[in-house]
Design a protein around this motif. Structure first.
Motif, mmCIF file in Angstrom:
data_model
loop_
_atom_site.group_PDB
_atom_site.id
_atom_site.type_symbol
_atom_site.label_atom_id
_atom_site.label_comp_id
_atom_site.label_asym_id
_atom_site.label_seq_id
_atom_site.Cartn_x
_atom_site.Cartn_y
_atom_site.Cartn_z
ATOM 1 N N ALA A 70 10.188 -65.101 2.886
ATOM 2 C CA ALA A 70 11.651 -65.080 2.836
ATOM 3 C C ALA A 70 12.134 -64.861 1.410
ATOM 4 O O ALA A 70 11.411 -65.103 0.443
ATOM 5 N N GLY A 71 13.368 -64.370 1.277
ATOM 6 C CA GLY A 71 13.982 -64.238 -0.039
ATOM 7 C C GLY A 71 14.063 -62.824 -0.544
ATOM 8 O O GLY A 71 14.313 -62.603 -1.733
ATOM 9 N N ILE A 72 13.856 -61.841 0.338
ATOM 10 C CA ILE A 72 13.952 -60.456 -0.113
ATOM 11 C C ILE A 72 15.359 -60.192 -0.655
ATOM 12 O O ILE A 72 16.324 -60.810 -0.212
ATOM 13 N N GLY A 73 15.450 -59.289 -1.642
ATOM 14 C CA GLY A 73 16.753 -59.022 -2.243
ATOM 15 C C GLY A 73 16.700 -57.775 -3.089
ATOM 16 O O GLY A 73 15.646 -57.161 -3.265
ATOM 17 N N PRO A 74 17.870 -57.381 -3.626
ATOM 18 C CA PRO A 74 17.983 -56.080 -4.285
ATOM 19 C C PRO A 74 17.510 -56.063 -5.737
ATOM 20 O O PRO A 74 17.521 -57.078 -6.424
ATOM 21 N N LEU A 75 17.163 -54.876 -6.179
ATOM 22 C CA LEU A 75 16.831 -54.594 -7.570
ATOM 23 C C LEU A 75 17.949 -53.761 -8.183
ATOM 24 O O LEU A 75 18.682 -53.079 -7.467
ATOM 25 N N ALA A 129 7.059 -47.602 -13.896
ATOM 26 C CA ALA A 129 8.441 -47.838 -13.464
ATOM 27 C C ALA A 129 8.624 -47.569 -11.972
ATOM 28 O O ALA A 129 8.120 -46.577 -11.438
ATOM 29 N N ILE A 130 9.358 -48.478 -11.329
ATOM 30 C CA ILE A 130 9.865 -48.236 -9.972
ATOM 31 C C ILE A 130 11.128 -47.395 -10.144
ATOM 32 O O ILE A 130 12.046 -47.801 -10.867
ATOM 33 N N VAL A 131 11.156 -46.226 -9.498
ATOM 34 C CA VAL A 131 12.303 -45.326 -9.645
ATOM 35 C C VAL A 131 13.198 -45.447 -8.416
ATOM 36 O O VAL A 131 12.780 -45.151 -7.298
ATOM 37 N N MET A 132 14.440 -45.893 -8.636
ATOM 38 C CA MET A 132 15.381 -46.034 -7.523
ATOM 39 C C MET A 132 15.970 -44.669 -7.203
ATOM 40 O O MET A 132 16.592 -44.038 -8.073
ATOM 41 N N PRO A 133 15.802 -44.182 -5.970
ATOM 42 C CA PRO A 133 16.299 -42.843 -5.643
ATOM 43 C C PRO A 133 17.826 -42.815 -5.587
ATOM 44 O O PRO A 133 18.458 -43.804 -5.212
ATOM 45 N N ALA A 134 18.379 -41.668 -5.958
ATOM 46 C CA ALA A 134 19.838 -41.537 -5.998
ATOM 47 C C ALA A 134 20.468 -41.668 -4.606
ATOM 48 O O ALA A 134 21.618 -42.068 -4.481
ATOM 49 N N CYS A 135 19.687 -41.374 -3.555
ATOM 50 C CA CYS A 135 20.249 -41.378 -2.203
ATOM 51 C C CYS A 135 20.289 -42.767 -1.572
ATOM 52 O O CYS A 135 20.677 -42.919 -0.421
ATOM 53 N N SER A 136 19.867 -43.809 -2.308
ATOM 54 C CA SER A 136 19.916 -45.172 -1.765
ATOM 55 C C SER A 136 20.796 -46.049 -2.639
ATOM 56 O O SER A 136 20.771 -45.943 -3.863
ATOM 57 N N GLU A 137 21.547 -46.939 -1.995
ATOM 58 C CA GLU A 137 22.383 -47.869 -2.762
ATOM 59 C C GLU A 137 21.807 -49.259 -2.760
ATOM 60 O O GLU A 137 22.365 -50.171 -3.356
ATOM 61 N N ARG A 138 20.713 -49.444 -2.030
ATOM 62 C CA ARG A 138 20.106 -50.776 -2.059
ATOM 63 C C ARG A 138 18.589 -50.657 -1.968
ATOM 64 O O ARG A 138 18.030 -50.301 -0.924
ATOM 65 N N ALA A 177 13.976 -49.048 0.459
ATOM 66 C CA ALA A 177 15.395 -48.651 0.417
ATOM 67 C C ALA A 177 16.047 -49.217 1.680
ATOM 68 O O ALA A 177 15.996 -48.613 2.751
ATOM 69 N N ARG A 178 16.628 -50.410 1.546
ATOM 70 C CA ARG A 178 17.052 -51.174 2.731
ATOM 71 C C ARG A 178 18.134 -50.444 3.511
ATOM 72 O O ARG A 178 18.140 -50.471 4.749
ATOM 73 N N ASP A 179 19.048 -49.793 2.798
ATOM 74 C CA ASP A 179 20.131 -49.095 3.513
ATOM 75 C C ASP A 179 19.580 -47.932 4.343
ATOM 76 O O ASP A 179 20.023 -47.691 5.464
ATOM 77 N N GLN A 211 14.026 -45.919 11.795
ATOM 78 C CA GLN A 211 12.594 -46.147 11.569
ATOM 79 C C GLN A 211 12.369 -46.071 10.058
ATOM 80 O O GLN A 211 13.288 -45.771 9.304
ATOM 81 N N TRP A 212 11.170 -46.390 9.623
ATOM 82 C CA TRP A 212 11.041 -46.842 8.236
ATOM 83 C C TRP A 212 10.406 -45.844 7.279
ATOM 84 O O TRP A 212 10.236 -46.151 6.101
ATOM 85 N N THR A 213 10.036 -44.670 7.753
ATOM 86 C CA THR A 213 9.228 -43.798 6.893
ATOM 87 C C THR A 213 9.914 -43.474 5.571
ATOM 88 O O THR A 213 9.355 -43.694 4.500
ATOM 89 N N ARG A 214 11.132 -42.983 5.634
ATOM 90 C CA ARG A 214 11.795 -42.605 4.384
ATOM 91 C C ARG A 214 12.013 -43.828 3.490
ATOM 92 O O ARG A 214 11.729 -43.800 2.291
ATOM 93 N N ALA A 215 12.498 -44.914 4.096
ATOM 94 C CA ALA A 215 12.863 -46.100 3.313
ATOM 95 C C ALA A 215 11.692 -46.698 2.538
ATOM 96 O O ALA A 215 11.871 -47.309 1.488
ATOM 97 N N LYS A 216 10.485 -46.505 3.059
ATOM 98 C CA LYS A 216 9.313 -47.165 2.476
ATOM 99 C C LYS A 216 8.449 -46.226 1.641
ATOM 100 O O LYS A 216 7.459 -46.669 1.072
ATOM 101 N N SER A 217 8.806 -44.939 1.603
ATOM 102 C CA SER A 217 7.823 -43.942 1.154
ATOM 103 C C SER A 217 8.122 -43.232 -0.154
ATOM 104 O O SER A 217 7.348 -42.381 -0.573
ATOM 105 N N PHE A 218 9.241 -43.553 -0.797
ATOM 106 C CA PHE A 218 9.537 -42.846 -2.047
ATOM 107 C C PHE A 218 8.398 -43.038 -3.053
ATOM 108 O O PHE A 218 7.754 -44.092 -3.080
ATOM 109 N N ASP A 219 8.195 -42.015 -3.886
ATOM 110 C CA ASP A 219 7.260 -42.156 -5.001
ATOM 111 C C ASP A 219 7.625 -43.425 -5.777
ATOM 112 O O ASP A 219 8.819 -43.702 -5.969
#
Ligand code: ZN
Length: 258
Positions: free
Chosen positions: A221-226, A90-99, A137-139, A146-154
């Motif tokens: 192209a075509g990236i979008g939300p889960l 499972a991809i786990v969406m973190p609570a601190c991101s809305e997108r 985590a696009r938001d 910079q991208w470290t947090r957005a790209k690095s969640f478990d």
């Protein structure tokens, strides 16, 4: 050849898939049968990378959709090895991101140490190809600058389902992201700005690439939300099909940190 990593009789090794029901050990380990029933092996994570090196903005159509100029050199960033999961995990969406977005990407698995290799030498350093999802985590990417947090969640780096060692032309592979059966991204690796061999050479001039390291080559192209409950797949012609469910971080995940 399609290759997976397995455990069998307390030994872990890479194995070739020889039929829908059997695998063959690749390491010449003594005392193993030639063919091992798939039902008797435990599947292990495909790779244990020292690092996952990613390339931002490597497809012309993706740069266009974001209204950004084409880069004149590859834009590199890293995902930690702890973000890697396998097919079905499972991809786990973190609570601190809305997108949280999917990004379908062709992944290269490094097979031998590479430092200052030329583009001509690069192919011999690549063990094979697999599918990857550069979950983002696009938001937070926008907010942090910079991208470290957005790209690095478990769980933000699904990889698999196997390593395909041979494709006819790595620069002509159809690549898709499918969410709940709906095609969301559809591109071709022919649209890459910097092709795989160039990326391996370029990255090897920055850092030593080690066996098992993974390079994510960018997304079309075509990236979008889960959303929670989605099933997202990355599908690449000749390479494979990587499917992962999407769940939300539960209260128990957060309390485990404290
Ligand atoms: Zn990406």
């Amino acid at each position: 050849m399609r290759i997976i990593r397995v455990r069998y009789r307390d030994r872990s090794f890479y194995a070739a898939i020889t039929s829908p029901e059997s695998v063959r050990c690749l390491n010449n380990e003594e005392g193993l049968p030639d063919e091992i029933p798939l039902s008797e092996v435990e599947l292990l994570p495909l790779v244990r990378p020292s690092k996952v090196v990613c390339v931002g903005l490597n497809y012309r159509d993706h740069a266009r959709e974001l209204g950004l100029a084409l880069p004149d050199e590859p834009i590199l960033f890293l995902k930690p090895s702890s973000s890697v999961i396998g097919p079905g995990d499972a991809i786990v969406m973190p609570a601190c991101s809305e997108r949280v977005d999917y990004e379908a990407e062709l992944a290269l698995v490094i097979g031998k140490t590479a430092r200052f290799v030329s583009e001509a030498e690069a192919r011999s350093c690549v063990f094979g190809y697999t599918c990857a999802n550069d979950v983002t985590a696009r938001d937070l990417q926008t907010k942090d600058g910079q991208w470290t947090r957005a790209k690095s969640f478990d769980t933000f780096c699904p990889v698999g389902p196997w390593i395909e060692t041979h494709v006819t032309d790595e620069r002509a592979l159809g690549i898709r992201a499918v969410v709940n059966g709906q095609v969301r991204q559809q591109g071709t690796t022919a649209d890459m700005i910097f092709p795989p061999a160039m990326l391996v050479s370029f990255i090897s001039r920055v850092m030593t690439l080690l066996p098992g390291d993974v390079i994510l080559t960018g997304s079309p192209a075509g990236i979008g939300p889960l959303a929670e409950g989605d099933e997202v797949s990355v599908e690449i012609d000749q390479v494979g099909f990587l499917l992962n469910p999407v769940i939300s971080e539960g209260p128990s995940d957060a309390s485990a940190v404290q």
